[in-house]
Design an enzyme around this catalytic site. Structure first.
Site, PDB file in Angstrom:
ATOM      1  N   LYS A 209       0.807  -1.210   0.000  1.00 47.68           N
ATOM      2  CA  LYS A 209       0.000   0.000   0.000  1.00 47.68           C
ATOM      3  C   LYS A 209       0.845   1.268   0.000  1.00 47.68           C
ATOM      4  O   LYS A 209       0.344   2.344  -0.306  1.00 47.68           O
ATOM      5  CB  LYS A 209      -0.962  -0.023   1.170  1.00 47.68           C
ATOM      6  CG  LYS A 209      -1.998  -1.142   0.987  1.00 47.68           C
ATOM      7  CD  LYS A 209      -3.185  -0.983   1.882  1.00 47.68           C
ATOM      8  CE  LYS A 209      -4.261  -1.987   1.564  1.00 47.68           C
ATOM      9  NZ  LYS A 209      -3.894  -3.350   2.017  1.00 47.68           N
TER      10      LYS A 209
HETATM   11  C1  LIG Z   1      -4.623  -4.410   1.582  1.00 52.46           C
HETATM   12  C2  LIG Z   1      -3.924  -5.697   1.592  1.00 52.46           C
HETATM   13  C3  LIG Z   1      -4.377  -6.760   0.819  1.00 52.46           C
HETATM   14  C4  LIG Z   1      -5.639  -6.685  -0.007  1.00 52.46           C
HETATM   15  O1  LIG Z   1      -5.507  -5.837  -1.095  1.00 52.46           O
HETATM   16  P1  LIG Z   1      -6.825  -5.318  -1.852  1.00 52.46           P
HETATM   17  O2  LIG Z   1      -6.332  -4.373  -2.872  1.00 52.46           O
HETATM   18  O3  LIG Z   1      -7.675  -4.663  -0.815  1.00 52.46           O
HETATM   19  O4  LIG Z   1      -7.480  -6.509  -2.433  1.00 52.46           O
HETATM   20  C5  LIG Z   1      -3.629  -7.923   0.833  1.00 52.46           C
HETATM   21  N1  LIG Z   1      -2.523  -8.042   1.583  1.00 52.46           N
HETATM   22  C6  LIG Z   1      -2.069  -7.040   2.350  1.00 52.46           C
HETATM   23  C7  LIG Z   1      -0.866  -7.249   3.170  1.00 52.46           C
HETATM   24  C8  LIG Z   1      -2.747  -5.831   2.376  1.00 52.46           C
HETATM   25  O5  LIG Z   1      -2.293  -4.838   3.139  1.00 52.46           O
END
Ligand SMILES: *Cc1c(COP(=O)(O)O)cnc(C)c1O
Length: 430
Positions: free
Chosen positions: A107
């Site tokens: 993210k």
């Molecule tokens: C946010 C997140 C996900 C999921 O991603 P999406 O885009 O919401 O499907 C998976 N793994 C981790 C570690 C995350 O932080």
């Protein structure tokens, strides 16, 4: 380029508007009017192109001249100024490691890009912008880090009490300055609902400039498509199946966009934890969202994934077509633990609980002649309690953790109640 609302194609906005509005008034999602096609020759030559050049090429297709090219180049440089390596795990499987950024999860990529685009757009303006963000754990930290000390922007993070890991909580609550953390007595879906209600609330929007940094924002999705190109660029496989551990389905949407721009990906696997709404839809054609259940892969504890609408949009809502390109898979908590253990024993590679879902979904789904890449979405240190439970010997990450422990945590506890949240927002900005 313009972006339309998935609820009304005639309602179109610029990139800048899509960034600040985040969500159209009609409660749809912004979607690019055209998914650009990249030059096939450029794509074949991917191995010789730098990370920044790839990002710039992709981003500029969506953003056009709304941000000057040289400034966009700087934004992309800062967005991907850490490694995104592809690591071979077995003869059939490789991991795209997305956790080398400041808060150790993918993210960071979206948050860094979004914060810098916003900073560009508000330069010279005197009106403050407030970012509301609901997090199931990883988004909040990435957004806090991405926006920390960006002038003109305050960030308010809502996270579900007791449902984020200790490392995640510290990455939410130890910033200060323009970042505030709110601990909500409820689930992630409750946090998300408070944020959504805020955006739809007329008084609140007249009173303050609200904006979102959740994965519904197009400025987070666009840079997330960069690293699918980095994956293919580094891959030694002849064909690539890509497996995406998914919760809100932003990451998968970004991958599908990269593929539809011409990137050579054979097919996708949507891997979930016990929140199986999308894998179930893929199996049955019936989409039934519901409350989320808590799992060991908490960043994917989403019962009503918001980006699913965008996947439907891409395939015109055609279940048959979607199934041709995406297969679903889901893993229980016990299987997450056993996967972490087995992968450590057989490949000497420590997975985080989300990556474990990606790895296992791929291992079980690949045909003998296929090879694939899963996204390792976070560093295992973010989920030490789960990883330690899975492994015989606890891991030692003291070095990595030292920077975080010892900092003071500051947060406010709130109830899951919109009217009091609204009052709090208004008072905080007076
Ligand atoms: C946010 C997140 C996900 C999921 O991603 P999406 O885009 O919401 O499907 C998976 N793994 C981790 C570690 C995350 O932080």
């Amino acid at each position: 380029m313009k972006f339309y609302s998935t609820n009304n194609k005639a309602y179109q906005v610029s990139f800048e508007e899509a960034v600040f509005k985040s969500l159209p008034k009609d409660n749809g999602l912004f979607y690019p009017t055209i998914l650009p096609q990249l030059d096939p020759f450029w794509l074949q030559n991917l191995k010789n192109i730098s990370k920044v050049e790839i990002g710039l090429k992709v981003a500029s297709q969506f953003i056009g001249d709304e941000i000057p090219f040289s400034r966009l180049e700087q934004i992309v440089e800062e967005t991907v100024d850490f490694d995104i390596p592809l690591r071979k795990i077995s003869h059939q499987i490789a991991a795209l490691e997305l956790f080398h950024g400041p808060t150790w999860a993918f993210k960071d990529v979206g948050a860094r890009f979004l914060s810098r685009c916003m900073a560009y757009f508000i330069e010279g303006s005197t009106k403050k912008t407030t970012i509301l963000v609901a997090t199931s754990g990883d988004t909040g930290g990435a957004v806090a880090s991405g926006f920390f000390n960006i002038p003109g922007i305050n960030v308010k993070i809502l996270y579900p009490k007791g449902k984020v890991s200790e490392v995640q909580r510290k990455q939410l609550t130890t910033w200060g300055e323009n970042i505030s953390a709110y601990e909500v007595a409820g689930t992630f879906d409750d946090c998300q609902s408070l944020v959504k209600q805020s955006f739809l609330d007329k008084d609140l929007n007249e009173f303050m400039n609200l904006s979102s940094a959740n994965s519904i924002n197009v400025a987070r999705l666009i840079p997330q498509s960069f690293y699918y190109f980095y994956a293919i660029q580094q891959s030694k496989f002849t064909h690539n199946v890509i497996c995406v551990p998914s919760g809100n389905y932003g990451n998968l949407t970004a991958g599908l966009w990269a593929w539809s721009m011409g990137l050579s990906i054979d097919r996708f696997i949507a891997a979930s934890n016990a929140n199986r709404v999308v894998p179930e839809y893929l199996d049955t054609g019936i989409y039934k969202s519901g409350p989320s259940v808590q799992t060991h892969a908490n960043a994917m504890d989403v019962g009503a994934p918001s980006n699913f609408v965008r996947i439907m949009e891409l395939f015109g809502g055609d279940h048959f077509k979607i199934k041709q390109h995406i297969s679903g898979f889901s893993l229980s908590d016990d299987e997450i633990l056993s996967t972490i253990r087995t992968c450590q024993n057989t490949n000497n590679y420590v997975l985080d609980p989300h990556g474990a879902i990606g790895y296992q979904a791929l291992a079980r789904n690949l045909k003998p002649n296929e090879q694939g890449i899963f996204l390792e979405t976070a560093h295992p240190v973010k989920f030490l309690d789960v990883v330690d439970k899975a492994l015989q010997e606890p891991l030692n990450f003291d070095e990595k953790l030292r920077s975080l422990f010892g900092k003071d945590e500051v947060f406010q506890s709130i109830n899951n109640d919109f009217s009091s949240f609204k009052e709090l927002l208004i008072n905080a900005s007076r």
